[in-house]
Design an enzyme around this catalytic site. Structure first.
Site, PDB file in Angstrom:
ATOM      1  CB  SER A 226      -7.948   0.075   5.973  1.00 35.29           C
ATOM      2  OG  SER A 226      -8.773   1.249   5.666  1.00 35.29           O
TER       3      SER A 226
ATOM      4  CE  LYS B 221      -3.832   1.799   3.111  1.00 32.16           C
ATOM      5  NZ  LYS B 221      -4.798   1.482   4.116  1.00 32.16           N
TER       6      LYS B 221
ATOM      7  CB  SER C  49      -8.032   3.078   2.974  1.00 33.50           C
ATOM      8  OG  SER C  49      -7.017   2.667   3.941  1.00 33.50           O
TER       9      SER C  49
HETATM   10  N1  GLN Z   1     -12.860   3.479   6.580  1.00 31.31           N
HETATM   11  C1  GLN Z   1     -12.148   3.700   7.848  1.00 31.31           C
HETATM   12  C2  GLN Z   1     -11.858   5.117   7.991  1.00 31.31           C
HETATM   13  O1  GLN Z   1     -12.098   5.680   6.762  1.00 31.31           O
HETATM   14  C3  GLN Z   1     -10.910   2.726   8.195  1.00 31.31           C
HETATM   15  C4  GLN Z   1      -9.922   3.254   7.516  1.00 31.31           C
HETATM   16  C5  GLN Z   1      -8.702   2.554   7.844  1.00 31.31           C
HETATM   17  O2  GLN Z   1      -8.792   1.288   8.385  1.00 31.31           O
HETATM   18  N2  GLN Z   1      -7.475   3.113   7.523  1.00 31.31           N
HETATM   19  O3  GLN Z   1     -11.339   5.722   8.885  1.00 31.31           O
END
Ligand code: GLN
Length: 468
Positions: free
Chosen positions: A162, A63, A138
């Protein structure tokens, strides 16, 4: 059909000289360059190999919020569009040390804030099961790359889901280790008390192999613990007699199709001699609210370093304040700005007690309720996501969007190990089941997941339609 192979399968094939290391790498380089134009999983590509070890000849992706020396690390943001890394993240280095080759850095929602990659400053990534739908986020680029067989595994980061949520949307395995098992050194901080790096793979065994490779104490991350858990050793042992808890709160208002798929999961695991019971964990209903106070608060502090002076983009202005303001205004996207504003608001002197302090107390309550349930049950299980992959633009209201994380967030708040494993298809879109256990019971989480995977059978890959 190399793209269908697991990491383990590829290691075997290389060991038995069916394929050379170079042949495997070249195959995936070619496949990636062919399919990436459709999927847009990568923000940059490369071919970087450092060491020699049991992963020699195995390609992977990371990532783009993890540092990789001499490559850009954009975090999916304009503010870091041209930022070049000067060092490599510990977790990435550990994999490189074992001989694997990085083929690219994958797309993400800006600074990992999001659940769809729609908030990447560059472009959204497509779900390989249906290119009109999001891959989740994400770590959506990592999930899409693994699901479509562009790489046999990838690393993601999980702050509120994520790794697990995109794994659920893309039909692969996503494992978030216990907080502290994997070093965060070189992972661009979003919410430091919640962030954890984890693997995205096709099989549970692969998740265990990569998980074991990246864990370990690191002098560069004071929150790492001196523990090396053998995730592989007992992974094939049976789970007869184990007890699984389904939070009553998870089953409320659940979409009927998801409910049916999850019921089938329960029937399957019962055949393994496992008991499944519904259990109330009342404070879980506050998890999303607590997360959206704590995560933005930590983010607002972590992201203050992007000021136009120290890193990345600088918009030239006459005064220092002008540089700060203009750089941050031009460099950050709408979701990141929303989180920074939320975070600075809840941390401000007038509201600190009402929001941040209260959220911390409720976080402790959630943790203690989960710990208590895990005293009498081996794991907490439920669907990973409330729905299957949605269409681009389908969820525009931030509050509805935040509810995507309803099942994944509790494990981050409590620091627990949690894995998502594909449990079925609904209208040809995958959905995962999530298995969470006590701190450092990562081996148990993966063992339950592996037992289920065996009776579920091989999960299909999205190689239909345009992706043939
Ligand atoms: N979807 C969650 C957020 O927007 C988790 C994001 C993540 O785990 N990086 O905060």
């Amino acid at each position: 059909m190399l793209f269908k192979k697991s990491v383990e399968g590829l290691i075997e094939a290389i060991k038995h000289r069916e394929l050379s290391e170079e042949e495997v790498i070249e195959y995936f380089v070619k496949r990636s360059s062919k399919l990436n134009s459709k999927l847009k999983a990568f923000l940059s590509t490369c071919k970087i190999k450092k060491g020699k070890g049991f992963l020699s000849g195995i390609p992977f992706a990371i990532k783009d919020n993890m540092q990789l020396e001499n490559m850009k690390t954009t975090c999916g943001s304009r503010i870091l569009e041209d930022y070049g890394s000067t060092y490599t993240a510990t977790a990435v280095q550990k994999i490189l040390n074992m001989g694997a080759t990085v083929l690219g850095k994958t797309n993400l929602d800006e600074f990992a804030m999001g659940s769809s990659t729609e908030y990447s400053a560059f472009f959204p990534t497509k779900n390989p099961w249906d290119v009109e739908r999001v891959p989740g986020g994400s770590s959506g680029g990592s999930a899409a790359a693994v699901a479509a067989g562009l790489v046999p595994f990838a690393l993601g980061s999980d702050t509120g889901g994520s790794v697990r949520q995109p794994a659920s949307f893309c039909g692969i395995v996503g494992y978030k280790p216990t907080y502290g098992l994997v070093s965060r050194y070189g992972l661009s901080a979003f919410a430091s008390s919640l962030d954890q790096i984890g693997p995205l793979t096709k099989t549970v065994r692969d998740a265990a192999i990569i998980g074991k490779t990246i864990m370990g104490i690191d002098p560069n991350d004071a929150t790492t613990v001196d523990k090396k858990i053998d995730l592989i050793d007992k992974i094939e042992s049976n789970v007869e007699g184990m007890r699984l808890a389904v939070p009553v709160e998870f089953m409320k208002d659940l979409n009927q199709n998801v409910k049916n798929t999850f019921k089938k999961f329960i029937e399957d695991v019962k055949r393994l001699g496992v008991e499944v019971e519904e259990v109330p964990i009342p404070s879980l209903k506050y998890a999303v609210a607590v997360y959206y106070v704590i995560a933005p608060a930590e983010a607002s502090s972590n992201l203050s370093r992007y000021d136009g002076i120290r890193y990345g983009l600088r918009v030239e202005e006459d005064s220092v304040a002008g540089i700060y303001n203009q750089t941050r205004d031009k460099g950050f996207g709408s979701e990141v700005k929303r989180r920074i504003m939320l975070g600075t608001f809840t941390l401000s002197a007038a509201y600190y007690d009402a929001y941040f302090d209260k959220a911390q107390k409720v976080r402790t309550k959630i943790k203690s309720e989960m710990d208590e349930v895990l005293e009498s049950y081996d794991a907490i299980v439920g669907p990973t996501t409330p729905v299957t992959a949605f269409k681009f633009g389908e969820i525009s209201n931030p509050l509805d969007y935040y509810l995507q994380d309803i099942y994944t967030i509790p494990a981050n708040l409590a620091g627990l190990p949690s894995v998502s494993v594909p449990m079925g298809l609904i209208d040809n879109l995958p959905i995962g089941v999530q298995i969470t256990s006590k701190r450092f019971e990562d081996a148990k989480v993966l063992r339950i997941a592996r037992s289920y995977e065996k009776i579920r059978g091989e999960f299909p890959m999205p190689i239909g339609g345009e992706l043939k």
